[in-house]
Design a protein around this motif. Sequence first.
Motif, PDB file in Angstrom:
ATOM      1  N   ARG A  77       0.600  -1.486  -0.450  1.00  0.00           N
ATOM      2  CA  ARG A  77      -0.023   0.332  -0.201  1.00  0.00           C
ATOM      3  C   ARG A  77       0.491   1.015   0.361  1.00  0.00           C
ATOM      4  O   ARG A  77       1.798   1.498   1.116  1.00  0.00           O
ATOM      5  N   VAL A  78       0.100   2.237  -1.581  1.00  0.00           N
ATOM      6  CA  VAL A  78       0.988   3.307  -0.705  1.00  0.00           C
ATOM      7  C   VAL A  78       0.587   4.102  -0.858  1.00  0.00           C
ATOM      8  O   VAL A  78      -1.089   4.749  -1.651  1.00  0.00           O
ATOM      9  N   THR A  79       0.626   5.714   0.210  1.00  0.00           N
ATOM     10  CA  THR A  79      -0.116   6.498   0.243  1.00  0.00           C
ATOM     11  C   THR A  79       0.645   8.137   0.002  1.00  0.00           C
ATOM     12  O   THR A  79       1.650   8.095   0.780  1.00  0.00           O
ATOM     13  N   PHE A  80       0.386   8.276  -1.130  1.00  0.00           N
ATOM     14  CA  PHE A  80       0.690   9.627  -1.326  1.00  0.00           C
ATOM     15  C   PHE A  80      -0.097  10.972  -1.082  1.00  0.00           C
ATOM     16  O   PHE A  80      -1.499  11.240  -0.827  1.00  0.00           O
ATOM     17  N   THR A  81       0.388  12.231  -0.878  1.00  0.00           N
ATOM     18  CA  THR A  81       0.075  13.991  -0.171  1.00  0.00           C
ATOM     19  C   THR A  81       0.123  13.931  -1.602  1.00  0.00           C
ATOM     20  O   THR A  81       1.189  15.075  -1.467  1.00  0.00           O
ATOM     21  N   PRO A  82      -1.391  14.354  -2.749  1.00  0.00           N
ATOM     22  CA  PRO A  82      -0.710  16.053  -2.585  1.00  0.00           C
ATOM     23  C   PRO A  82       0.014  17.177  -2.195  1.00  0.00           C
ATOM     24  O   PRO A  82      -0.390  17.587  -1.057  1.00  0.00           O
ATOM     25  N   THR A  83       0.955  17.893  -3.015  1.00  0.00           N
ATOM     26  CA  THR A  83       0.905  19.399  -2.565  1.00  0.00           C
ATOM     27  C   THR A  83      -0.151  20.259  -2.444  1.00  0.00           C
ATOM     28  O   THR A  83       0.008  21.110  -1.251  1.00  0.00           O
ATOM     29  N   VAL A  84      -1.521  19.944  -2.477  1.00  0.00           N
ATOM     30  CA  VAL A  84      -3.081  21.271  -2.717  1.00  0.00           C
ATOM     31  C   VAL A  84      -3.516  20.304  -2.107  1.00  0.00           C
ATOM     32  O   VAL A  84      -3.993  19.287  -3.141  1.00  0.00           O
ATOM     33  N   GLU A  85      -5.015  20.685  -1.443  1.00  0.00           N
ATOM     34  CA  GLU A  85      -6.119  19.934  -1.788  1.00  0.00           C
ATOM     35  C   GLU A  85      -6.659  19.749  -2.872  1.00  0.00           C
ATOM     36  O   GLU A  85      -7.732  18.407  -2.957  1.00  0.00           O
ATOM     37  N   HIS A  86      -6.846  20.738  -3.143  1.00  0.00           N
ATOM     38  CA  HIS A  86      -7.292  20.566  -5.049  1.00  0.00           C
ATOM     39  C   HIS A  86      -6.273  20.037  -6.795  1.00  0.00           C
ATOM     40  O   HIS A  86      -6.554  20.446  -7.423  1.00  0.00           O
ATOM     41  N   CYS A  87      -5.469  19.342  -5.977  1.00  0.00           N
ATOM     42  CA  CYS A  87      -4.339  18.806  -7.003  1.00  0.00           C
ATOM     43  C   CYS A  87      -5.042  18.194  -7.834  1.00  0.00           C
ATOM     44  O   CYS A  87      -5.773  17.367  -7.861  1.00  0.00           O
ATOM     45  N   SER A  88      -5.436  19.010  -9.314  1.00  0.00           N
ATOM     46  CA  SER A  88      -5.466  18.383 -10.084  1.00  0.00           C
ATOM     47  C   SER A  88      -4.862  17.188 -11.008  1.00  0.00           C
ATOM     48  O   SER A  88      -5.185  16.346 -12.056  1.00  0.00           O
ATOM     49  N   MET A  89      -3.590  17.042 -10.247  1.00  0.00           N
ATOM     50  CA  MET A  89      -2.759  15.783 -10.936  1.00  0.00           C
ATOM     51  C   MET A  89      -2.923  14.918  -9.550  1.00  0.00           C
ATOM     52  O   MET A  89      -1.780  13.918 -10.522  1.00  0.00           O
ATOM     53  N   ALA A  90      -3.380  14.705  -9.211  1.00  0.00           N
ATOM     54  CA  ALA A  90      -3.862  13.411  -8.280  1.00  0.00           C
ATOM     55  C   ALA A  90      -4.146  12.826  -8.816  1.00  0.00           C
ATOM     56  O   ALA A  90      -3.348  11.528  -8.467  1.00  0.00           O
ATOM     57  N   THR A  91      -4.879  12.578  -9.988  1.00  0.00           N
ATOM     58  CA  THR A  91      -4.902  10.472 -10.013  1.00  0.00           C
ATOM     59  C   THR A  91      -3.617  10.839 -10.931  1.00  0.00           C
ATOM     60  O   THR A  91      -3.404   9.683 -11.329  1.00  0.00           O
ATOM     61  N   ILE A  92      -3.831  11.259 -11.901  1.00  0.00           N
ATOM     62  CA  ILE A  92      -2.143  10.813 -12.822  1.00  0.00           C
ATOM     63  C   ILE A  92      -0.622  10.445 -11.665  1.00  0.00           C
ATOM     64  O   ILE A  92      -0.005   9.553 -11.954  1.00  0.00           O
ATOM     65  N   ILE A  93      -0.721  10.860 -10.561  1.00  0.00           N
ATOM     66  CA  ILE A  93       0.234  10.874  -9.940  1.00  0.00           C
ATOM     67  C   ILE A  93       0.033   9.322  -8.910  1.00  0.00           C
ATOM     68  O   ILE A  93       0.744   8.766  -9.075  1.00  0.00           O
ATOM     69  N   GLY A  94      -0.412   8.976  -8.761  1.00  0.00           N
ATOM     70  CA  GLY A  94      -1.239   8.317  -8.468  1.00  0.00           C
ATOM     71  C   GLY A  94      -1.300   6.584  -9.681  1.00  0.00           C
ATOM     72  O   GLY A  94      -0.275   5.420  -9.068  1.00  0.00           O
ATOM     73  N   LEU A  95      -1.354   7.441 -10.863  1.00  0.00           N
ATOM     74  CA  LEU A  95      -1.662   5.952 -12.042  1.00  0.00           C
ATOM     75  C   LEU A  95      -0.077   6.513 -12.080  1.00  0.00           C
ATOM     76  O   LEU A  95       0.642   4.984 -12.402  1.00  0.00           O
ATOM     77  N   CYS A  96       0.994   6.755 -11.925  1.00  0.00           N
ATOM     78  CA  CYS A  96       2.245   6.651 -11.829  1.00  0.00           C
ATOM     79  C   CYS A  96       2.539   6.003 -10.786  1.00  0.00           C
ATOM     80  O   CYS A  96       3.705   5.365 -11.250  1.00  0.00           O
ATOM     81  N   LEU A  97       2.583   6.233  -9.578  1.00  0.00           N
ATOM     82  CA  LEU A  97       2.771   5.468  -8.538  1.00  0.00           C
ATOM     83  C   LEU A  97       2.193   3.335  -8.972  1.00  0.00           C
ATOM     84  O   LEU A  97       3.328   2.770  -8.960  1.00  0.00           O
ATOM     85  N   ARG A  98       1.010   3.677  -9.564  1.00  0.00           N
ATOM     86  CA  ARG A  98       0.746   1.832  -9.628  1.00  0.00           C
ATOM     87  C   ARG A  98       1.323   1.415 -10.896  1.00  0.00           C
ATOM     88  O   ARG A  98       1.902   0.643 -11.037  1.00  0.00           O
ATOM     89  N   VAL A  99       1.946   2.197 -11.852  1.00  0.00           N
ATOM     90  CA  VAL A  99       2.051   1.642 -13.306  1.00  0.00           C
ATOM     91  C   VAL A  99       3.720   1.387 -12.895  1.00  0.00           C
ATOM     92  O   VAL A  99       4.312   0.376 -13.731  1.00  0.00           O
TER      93      VAL A  99
END
Length: 158
Positions: A77-99
């Motif tokens: 399990r990887v839990t990541f913390t976006p730099t801001v609450e409304h980060c529009s890239m959160a899904t992309i970051i998570g996808l990068c981690l998963r890939v």
Amino acid sequence: MSGLINANPTIYEKKERRVRTTPLFSDQDDAVEPIDQLEVFDHLRDIKDPEHPYSLEELKVITEEAVEVDDKKSYVRVTFTPTVEHCSMATIIGLCLRVKLMRSLPLRYKVDIRVAPGSHATETAVNKQLNDKERVAAALENPNLLDMVDECLGPSYD
């Protein structure tokens, strides 16, 4: 205005890499050495942020403490913390981690990618997207999205 959600993120110092005597991941599904937290973190720490020229480690989006590994149960399990609450890239970051983990871990591992509780405005939706096999597969069929993921992952293969 720069158009970035977080135009001036806080940059943190990278942790010193520890010297390893064993290779990171085995090419075999039945690794000789158990996989641990540091090993997984080492694979993720150099992923580049989609909006900034910094790594996810430098932005404290990912930390060693946010990685959980149960080698006996083949679970990460990887839990990541976006730099801001409304980060529009959160899904992309998570996808990068998963890939990155899909490409690095033996196939027997189940990977769970999560946004840190309370760190994102649409936390539940992002978590659902990142852990739905069909949605992930569909995202990776999009050439533009895959190019963005590969660009972010590039430094993590150096």
